[in-house]
Design an enzyme around this catalytic site. Structure first.
Site, PDB file in Angstrom:
ATOM      1  CG  HIS A  44     -23.258  -5.921 -72.675  1.00  0.00           C
ATOM      2  ND1 HIS A  44     -24.247  -5.398 -71.878  1.00  0.00           N
ATOM      3  CD2 HIS A  44     -23.232  -5.131 -73.780  1.00  0.00           C
ATOM      4  CE1 HIS A  44     -24.799  -4.350 -72.469  1.00  0.00           C
ATOM      5  NE2 HIS A  44     -24.183  -4.164 -73.618  1.00  0.00           N
ATOM      6  CD  GLU A  76     -25.755  -8.900 -70.894  1.00  0.00           C
ATOM      7  OE1 GLU A  76     -25.042  -8.189 -70.145  1.00  0.00           O
ATOM      8  OE2 GLU A  76     -26.700  -9.579 -70.483  1.00  0.00           O
ATOM      9  CG  HIS A 198     -27.295  -5.434 -62.944  1.00  0.00           C
ATOM     10  ND1 HIS A 198     -26.723  -5.309 -64.193  1.00  0.00           N
ATOM     11  CD2 HIS A 198     -26.825  -4.399 -62.224  1.00  0.00           C
ATOM     12  CE1 HIS A 198     -25.957  -4.244 -64.238  1.00  0.00           C
ATOM     13  NE2 HIS A 198     -25.985  -3.672 -63.050  1.00  0.00           N
ATOM     14  CG  HIS A 222     -19.265  -6.559 -59.916  1.00  0.00           C
ATOM     15  ND1 HIS A 222     -18.162  -5.845 -60.329  1.00  0.00           N
ATOM     16  CD2 HIS A 222     -19.383  -6.341 -58.580  1.00  0.00           C
ATOM     17  CE1 HIS A 222     -17.629  -5.216 -59.288  1.00  0.00           C
ATOM     18  NE2 HIS A 222     -18.359  -5.488 -58.223  1.00  0.00           N
TER      19      HIS A 222
END
EC number: 2.6.99.2
Length: 246
Positions: A44, A76, A198, A222
């Site tokens: 991203h 993205e 996410h 993450h």
């Protein structure tokens, strides 16, 4: 077939950018992830280049083309003209459009497909004309799916942040999972593919995969990068692939 795993390299890039040094190598860790079985890589690139840099993109494109031609590159971002030009220059297999303000720390909501239809539809058309698969970031809202389809997009990407955020509240997590599942059901009925991403982990992925067995892809950064500090990138990719059902 289980959901494919795309490794988001933003957290790796953010760690690298803490120093004016070339390590950890974004491309190098991407290579390890793909060699361990990941199906693709996600980035991203935000305008301030605070994690993925624009210069990373051609290197990742070359890595996939030269060494892992079966893998996919997913870019993205918010569709400014600069972003669209970046996409067209680096030719990913998939473009995921997100409604982020450039100053946001991370993506935290999906598109309002009804209110932003006039904005999204020509952008989707342009990208599809360029040969890219287009996915739109979506909240867990079954009623919004038909408007997402009407933009011409190929897929939605379910925003799973609230689901991941309820990591210590099983009842709320279960309710959020069902909302995601109903949104996926509506998307499939509308002819859309479904991705998700996410705050997904090896713990919350299996219930998601069970509720949405036709899930096409998960993009994880993450949680995967955090686990890689403990298990290494190759070992972590193996854990996440198992969590997806591979």
């Amino acid at each position: 077939m289980p959901a494919k795993l795309s490794v988001n390299l933003n957290a790796v890039a953010m760690l690298r950018n803490r120093r004016d040094l070339p390590w950890p190598s974004v491309t190098g860790l991407g290579r390890i992830a793909l060699a361990a079985g990941a199906h693709g890589l996600t980035v991203h690139p935000r305008p301030d280049e605070r994690h993925t840099r624009y210069s990373d993109l051609p290197e990742i494109r070359a890595l996939i083309d030269d060494e892992f031609p079966g893998a996919e590159f997913n870019i993205e971002g918010y569709p400014t003209e600069d972003f669209l030009a970046l996409v067209e220059k680096n030719q990913p297999e998939q473009v995921t459009l997100v409604p982020d303000d450039p100053a946001q720390a991370t993506s935290d909501h999906g598109w309002n497909f009804v209110a932003q239809a006039a904005f999204l539809t020509p952008i989707v058309k342009r990208l599809k004309k360029g040969g890219f698969r287009v996915s739109l970031f979506s909240d867990a809202d079954p009623d919004a799916v038909s408007a997402a389809r009407d933009t011409g997009a190929d897929r939605i990407e379910l925003y799973t942040g609230p689901y991941g955020g309820y990591h210590s509240d099983f009842a709320k997590a279960a309710k959020e999972l069902e909302r995601l599942g109903k949104t996926a059901d509506a998307a499939f009925a509308a002819g859309l593919g479904v991705n998700a991403g996410h705050d997904l982990t090896v713990k919350n992925l299996p219930p998601l995969a069970k509720r949405i067995p036709a899930l096409a892809e998960v993009s994880i950064g993450h949680g995967l990068t955090a686990d890689a500090l403990e298990y290494g990138m190759a070992g972590t990719v193996g854990r996440f692939l198992k969590a997806c059902g591979w």
